[in-house]
Every structure is written in structure tokens, then in C-alpha cells.
Scaffold this active site. Structure first.
Site, short mmCIF file in Angstrom:
data_model
loop_
_atom_site.label_atom_id
_atom_site.label_comp_id
_atom_site.label_asym_id
_atom_site.label_seq_id
_atom_site.Cartn_x
_atom_site.Cartn_y
_atom_site.Cartn_z
N GLU A 94 -8.30 -3.36 8.14
CA GLU A 94 -8.13 -4.53 7.27
C GLU A 94 -7.71 -5.72 8.11
O GLU A 94 -6.93 -5.54 9.06
CB GLU A 94 -7.07 -4.23 6.19
N HIS A 133 -7.56 -5.41 -0.94
CA HIS A 133 -6.20 -4.84 -1.01
C HIS A 133 -5.34 -5.61 -2.03
O HIS A 133 -4.31 -6.19 -1.68
CB HIS A 133 -5.54 -4.86 0.38
N ARG A 145 -4.99 4.32 0.28
CA ARG A 145 -4.98 3.85 1.65
C ARG A 145 -6.37 3.96 2.26
O ARG A 145 -7.10 4.93 2.01
CB ARG A 145 -4.03 4.69 2.51
N1 LIG Z 1 -3.60 -0.65 -3.09
C1 LIG Z 1 -2.36 -1.04 -3.08
O1 LIG Z 1 -2.07 -2.22 -3.00
C2 LIG Z 1 -1.27 -0.03 -3.18
C3 LIG Z 1 -0.07 -0.35 -3.83
C4 LIG Z 1 0.96 0.58 -3.90
C5 LIG Z 1 0.77 1.83 -3.30
N2 LIG Z 1 -0.38 2.11 -2.65
C6 LIG Z 1 -0.61 3.44 -2.08
O2 LIG Z 1 -0.80 4.36 -3.16
C7 LIG Z 1 -0.48 5.68 -2.73
C8 LIG Z 1 0.39 6.37 -3.76
O3 LIG Z 1 1.60 5.68 -3.93
P1 LIG Z 1 2.78 6.25 -4.87
O4 LIG Z 1 3.79 5.17 -4.98
O5 LIG Z 1 2.21 6.84 -6.09
O6 LIG Z 1 3.34 7.40 -3.93
P2 LIG Z 1 4.09 8.74 -4.39
O7 LIG Z 1 4.79 9.21 -3.16
O8 LIG Z 1 4.88 8.51 -5.61
O9 LIG Z 1 2.91 9.74 -4.72
C9 LIG Z 1 2.06 10.29 -3.78
C10 LIG Z 1 1.69 11.68 -4.24
O10 LIG Z 1 0.72 12.21 -3.34
C11 LIG Z 1 0.99 13.59 -3.22
N3 LIG Z 1 0.37 14.11 -2.00
C12 LIG Z 1 0.83 14.12 -0.73
N4 LIG Z 1 -0.06 14.71 0.09
C13 LIG Z 1 -1.10 15.09 -0.70
C14 LIG Z 1 -2.32 15.76 -0.43
N5 LIG Z 1 -2.62 16.17 0.80
N6 LIG Z 1 -3.16 15.97 -1.47
C15 LIG Z 1 -2.84 15.55 -2.71
N7 LIG Z 1 -1.69 14.94 -3.03
C16 LIG Z 1 -0.84 14.70 -2.03
C17 LIG Z 1 2.50 13.68 -3.20
O11 LIG Z 1 2.94 14.96 -3.55
C18 LIG Z 1 2.86 12.65 -4.26
O12 LIG Z 1 3.01 13.24 -5.53
C19 LIG Z 1 0.18 5.51 -1.36
O13 LIG Z 1 -0.80 5.76 -0.37
C20 LIG Z 1 0.55 4.04 -1.32
O14 LIG Z 1 0.64 3.55 -0.01
C21 LIG Z 1 -1.40 1.21 -2.59
O1 LIG Z 2 1.73 -0.03 0.05
C1 LIG Z 2 1.72 -0.97 -0.72
O2 LIG Z 2 2.76 -1.36 -1.31
C2 LIG Z 2 0.45 -1.65 -1.02
O3 LIG Z 2 -0.56 -1.24 -0.19
C3 LIG Z 2 0.57 -3.15 -1.13
O4 LIG Z 2 0.38 -3.80 0.09
P1 LIG Z 2 0.62 -5.38 0.14
O5 LIG Z 2 2.08 -5.61 -0.04
O6 LIG Z 2 0.16 -5.84 1.49
O7 LIG Z 2 -0.16 -5.99 -0.95
#
Ligand SMILES: NC(=O)c1ccc[n+]([C@@H]2O[C@H](COP(=O)([O-])OP(=O)(O)OC[C@H]3O[C@@H](n4cnc5c(N)ncnc54)[C@H](O)[C@@H]3O)[C@@H](O)[C@H]2O)c1
Ligand SMILES: O=C(O)[C@H](O)COP(=O)(O)O
Length: 526
Positions: free
Chosen positions: A259, A278, A230
Site C-alpha cells: 500500500e 484501505h 489485511r
Molecule cells: N480495513 C481496515 O481498515 C481495518 C480496520 C480494522 C481492523 N482491520 C483488520 O481486521 C482484522 C480483524 O480485526 P479484529 O479487530 O476483528 O481482530 P480480533 O483480534 O478481534 O479478531 C481476529 C480473529 O481472527 C482469529 N484468527 C487468528 N488466526 C486465525 C486463523 N489462522 N484463521 C482464522 N481465524 C483466525 C482470532 O482468533 C480472532 O478471533 C485484523 O487483521 C485487523 O488488522 C482492518
Molecule cells: O488496523 C486498522 O486499524 C485498520 O487497518 C485501519 O488503518 P488506518 O488507521 O490506516 O485507516
């Protein structure tokens, strides 16, 4: 037909699925003002990260029942406001896990081998091989911050490439880290020992600017940072400074504090920074997954069924939900009944789960009981989403107890509502065919099938009293469907429950309560 507004680009598979049960309007380029103007027409809103679902939008959405986020992060949704308004917020927690993990790996490899820079240089007419000499990831330390779904997949892939994993995740057990073959370390060690640092944690007040001037200063000059989690977890100005000053070797960012990224100190970094707009979840497969996952949940909620991945009510696996559903209905019915008996202000609700229920997650049952308890006062304004908040705001204390001893029924629920002056209790259970039974009221044993309209009396167990109530009802033309009496002692106090075909006309309760031997009478509507 209910109406669904889709305000971000969503895969056709999800649109088609919703089209079977709702009118679907795809409006992916709405301005915030247009969204505010049209949202009152809609029963559901389906989004990705592009739409800002603010408090204003939610308050304007007077018909909204569900907000579906086709992806993981719900930080663009004001979830507390949705919860207060009783709107379910759902997401797709796993639909884009692989896509995001693979994008992080792609960025790590691009950083190591300067792929985007070399591509740009070649297309500009240069054949510069020396400038783009890279580094290998093999045997390097990869520091993963957040070892959840995405972080774990990154760990598996990186290990296959010969990397050693250091992980920081305060909520992860040592056992899980061992299973994944990762060394759990503190953040200081992760920052100072890692060759690559990849972020896979949520953005929270604690994790905002986790990567800042001070933490960047603790990293190796050869360190490379990847953020596919994020925006805002990395202080972008501090990162730009560190890259320009050569304090770290490179960074790749997919997400940004604001964004779309328009103006930024990051644009001044020429060499060792890769930026993508993103794209983590942007694979064909992930988009189909999240669209179907969320469309199914919107469909279910519009059809009155629970959602499987609600972020503001306890999520239940479909097979658990299937088993628990009759008990949820029982808890709601008992809550409604005890709420009507207790009347007025309730200070606490004691929820006791007995028998096989003692082994289940009590949260959904407690919420169902609270929904029932508050229904007499709040009617349709209370639902599974906001019941706990509404109870808290009214100062109702919840006491949960579990008792695994099996008595007369495989599983039963006991509720005790304590008001300002007295406590009222009800017990209920399911029969083998899942039919509900109220099994006691104020500890008087009975066996009553709950019905929509019931008359309940507390009276002296004495000859003539039942006949007297029957004649009063006859006088008011009230038809009795069934009758049950429960007592603890012969000629002591007793309870009677009459199922009646219609609500009682005015004056009946007054006349019944004035009769000799009647302590109290209630009209209960479920
Ligand atoms: N770039 C993208 O398009 C995209 C796509 C999907 C998810 N994401 C983001 O990726 C991240 C992870 O997603 P996920 O599905 O693996 O989530 P998840 O909930 O499975 O994993 C997140 C992990 O972070 C840990 N956590 C929480 N607070 C923490 C801290 N202070 N320090 C260290 N670890 C901590 C939690 O214990 C958990 O294990 C989220 O922020 C999500 O929004 C981004
Ligand atoms: O949290 C998510 O699932 C990702 O950040 C993906 O975001 P998007 O659906 O806008 O690509």
C-alpha cells in the site's frame, strides 16, 4: 514538555488532548529519510497504517517511550524491536470495529448489486439496467474467516439480513460460536459451501496467501470474496486470474500486500472486482474513537502511568489495574531487594502469590518482580515492556506458584532468587491502608517499611552486636531512621534492617562485616 510526533492523519480530538501535556508536531507527509532524521527529538510517535516504523526508526528514536497506533493493526511497527528497547506499543483495539465491519457489509452489498459499476456506467451516459442485475444475500451462506470483534459484528448484521453464517476460527470456543448463532466449520467446508467469504483475521505467516489459486479452485463459481482485514492474506495475482477466468463471481478488496496500491494485476480485472483504498476505519466516528483512545494512552505513559491497551505488555482493565497497582509496586520493590541480596548471576526466580493475589492474573506481578530484580544490573534500561525479554535473555527461569490460603495478610508475595551457589528469599505484603511491608528476609520474620536506603545485616543474636553496629554508623556520621531485628531462635542467627537517611559512605560495610558475630552486611538502595 515532552514532544509527540504525529506522522499520519489523526483526528483533531486526539491532537487537542495530547496538546494539554506535550508539544505535538503534525508531520503527515514525512519521507522515511526525514522520519529517521527527526525521530531522535521525540518522546512519542503517533501513527496509523501509513508510517512504517522499522527497526531503523526505532533504534534512531533514542528518546521514544511509546508508539501509539490509532487503529488496530500494528503490522507496520517492528514490535519485537520496540519491546527490546523498552518502548510501549499501544493501539485502539475496538475504536474502529464497527467502521470496518460496516465497510465489509458495504462491499458485500456493492458486489451483490454492482453499485460502483452501475454508478460509473450511468455517469458515462448509459442507462443499462439489464447488465447490472444483482443477487440477493438473503438466505445465502456467508463464510466468515476470523470471528473476532469485527467478524462477530459482521455476523450479527448479516444474520439480520437473513444470511446463514459459517465460521472458521481455530481460537474460538464452540460456546461463543453458538452464542453468535454461527456454525463453526473447517476451512475446506467454508470455502466450498459459502456464497460470500469475508476475511476478518490477522495477517501472520500462516494466513499469508490463505486465498490462493488452490483455495480459489475449491470455491463455488458464484462465490464472492471480501477482504477488509489485511493485504497479503489474499494472493492478488491468483485472485485476478480466477476473476478473469470466471472461476469465482466477484471480489472486493480494501487492503493490499503493498500500500498504496500502484501497479497490480488487479487493475486488469474489468468487471467483477471492487477496490477501495484501505477505507475500513475511515468513518468520522471511528477516527474520533481511535484518536482519543490512543492519545489518552500516550498522555498516560508520558505521565508515567501504565497504558490500557499495550500490545507488548499485558493489558489490564483500568479497574483491575487500580486494584493491582500497589501489589505491582510491592513486587517491584521485593524484586529489587532480592536482586541486591542475591547479587551476581541469578538462575531462577520463584514468584509465589498468596491469599487474594492467588485469584489474579500473575503475569503483571511477575513482570514487576522481574523489573525490580534486574534494576540493580540494568538501571533505567529495564522497564515493564522489556523486563521479561531481558530475563529470558539472561536465562532466568521463572517459577510461578499460587496459594489461596490467607495467612497474616489478605495478599502477599514471596520471591526466591536462586543464584549459582545460594538462594535468597523475601516476603512482602500490603497493610489495610495499602502500605508496603517487607515481612521476612531469608525467612527471618520482620516488619519493615521499605525505604530508599537500608543497611541489612545477617549476624549472631548476641549481646552487644546491635550497639556495635550503631557505634560504627555513628562514627561515619550515618543517621538511623528506624531499626528492626528478626530471629528464629534465641541466640541463633538473626537479621537486622536499618533505615538510614543517606547512602553509606565507603568503608562502612567493610568495617561492619569485620566485627565479631556479623556474617554479612549489605547496603540496599530501592
Ligand atoms: N480495513 C481496515 O481498515 C481495518 C480496520 C480494522 C481492523 N482491520 C483488520 O481486521 C482484522 C480483524 O480485526 P479484529 O479487530 O476483528 O481482530 P480480533 O483480534 O478481534 O479478531 C481476529 C480473529 O481472527 C482469529 N484468527 C487468528 N488466526 C486465525 C486463523 N489462522 N484463521 C482464522 N481465524 C483466525 C482470532 O482468533 C480472532 O478471533 C485484523 O487483521 C485487523 O488488522 C482492518
Ligand atoms: O488496523 C486498522 O486499524 C485498520 O487497518 C485501519 O488503518 P488506518 O488507521 O490506516 O485507516
Amino acid at each position: 514538555m515532552p514532544k509527540v510526533l504525529v506522522s499520519d492523519p489523526i483526528d483533531q480530538a486526539g491532537i487537542d488532548l495530547l496538546g494539554q501535556v506535550a508539544q505535538v508536531d503534525e508531520r503527515p507527509k514525512l519521507s522515511p529519510e526525514e522520519l529517521l532524521r527527526i525521530i531522535p527529538e521525540y518522546d512519542a510517535l503517533m501513527i496509523r497504517s501509513g508510517t512504517q516504523v522499522t527497526q531503523e526508526v526505532i533504534e534512531a528514536g533514542t528518546n521514544l517511550k511509546i508508539i501509539g497506533r490509532a487503529g488496530v493493526g500494528v503490522d507496520n511497527v517492528d514490535v519485537p524491536t520496540a519491546t527490546r528497547k523498552g518502548i510501549v506499543v499501544v493501539n485502539s483495539p475496538e475504536g474502529n470495529t464497527i467502521a470496518a465491519a460496516e465497510h465489509a457489509i458495504a462491499l458485500m452489498m456493492s458486489l451483490s448489486r454492482h453499485v460502483p459499476q452501475a454508478n460509473q456506467s450511468l455517469k458515462a451516459g448509459h442507462w443499462d439496467r439489464k447488465k447490472f442485475t444483482g443477487v440477493e444475500v438473503y438466505k445465502k451462506n456467508l463464510g466468515i474467516v476470523g470471528l473476532g470483534k469485527i467478524g462477530s459484528h459482521v455476523a450479527n448484521v448479516a444474520q439480520a439480513m437473513g444470511m446463514k453464517i459459517l465460521a472458521y476460527d481455530p481460537f474460538l470456543s464452540q460456546e461463543r460460536a453458538d452464542q453468535l448463532g454461527c456454525r463453526l466449520v473447517d476451512l475446506d467446508l467454508l470455502f466450498s459451501e459459502s456464497d460470500y467469504i469475508t476475511l476478518h483475521l490477522p495477517k501472520t505467516p500462516e494466513t499469508t496467501n490463505l486465498i490462493n489459486a488452490e483455495t480459489l479452485a475449491r470455491m463455488k463459481p458464484t462465490a464472492r470474496i471480501i477482504n477488509c482485514a489485511r493485504g497479503g492474506i489474499v494472493d492478488e495475482s491468483a485472485l485476478a486470474e480466477a476473476l478473469k477466468a470466471g472461476k469465482i463471481a466477484g471480489a472486493a478488496l480494501d487492503v493490499f500486500a503493498n500500500e498504496p496500491l500502484k501497479e497490480s494485476d488487479l487493475f486488469e480485472v474489468e468487471e467483477n472486482l471492487i477496490l477501495t483504498p484501505h477505507l475500513g476505519a475511515s468513518t468520522e466516528e471511528a477516527q474520533v474513537n481511535v484518536a482519543i483512545d490512543v492519545a489518552e494512552q500516550i498522555r498516560d505513559v508520558l505521565l508515567g502511568l501504565p497504558a490500557r491497551s499495550a500490545v507488548n505488555i499485558p493489558g489490564l482493565k483500568p479497574e483491575v489495574l487500580e486494584k493491582l497497582k500497589p501489589y505491582l509496586m510491592l513486587a517491584e520493590t521485593l524484586g529489587n531487594l532480592v536482586g541486591q541480596l542475591a547479587g551476581g548471576r541469578i538462575e531462577s526466580l520463584d514468584v509465589r502469590l498468596q491469599g487474594e493475589l492467588a485469584k489474579t492474573d500473575s503475569k503483571p506481578i511477575v513482570i514487576a518482580a522481574l523489573k525490580g530484580l534486574l534494576t540493580p544490573a540494568l538501571r533505567e534500561r529495564v522497564n515493564f515492556v522489556n523486563a521479561a525479554i531481558e530475563a529470558k535473555e539472561r536465562g532466568i527461569r521463572i517459577i510461578e506458584t499460587k496459594d489461596s490460603d490467607v495467612r497474616d495478610y489478605a495478599g502477599s508475595i514471596r520471591l526466591v532468587a536462586k543464584g549459582a551457589s545460594e538462594s535468597r528469599s523475601v516476603n512482602g505484603a500490603l497493610l489495610a491502608d495499602k502500605e508496603m511491608r517487607i515481612t521476612s528476609i531469608d525467612d527471618f520474620p520482620i516488619s519493615v517499611i521499605p525505604t530508599q536506603h537500608m543497611l541489612l545485616t545477617l549476624h549472631r543474636d548476641m549481646p552487644g552486636i546491635i550497639g556495635q553496629i550503631g557505634s560504627t554508623l555513628g562514627k561515619f556520621n550515618v543517621n538511623i531512621a528506624s531499626m528492626q531485628v528478626g530471629r528464629k531462635l534465641v541466640r541463633g542467627d538473626a537479621v537486622m534492617v536499618l533505615s538510614i537517611d543517606d547512602p553509606l559512605p565507603e568503608g562502612v560495610i567493610d568495617e561492619i562485616t569485620q566485627a565479631p558475630g556479623i556474617r554479612d552486611a549489605y547496603m540496599v538502595s530501592l
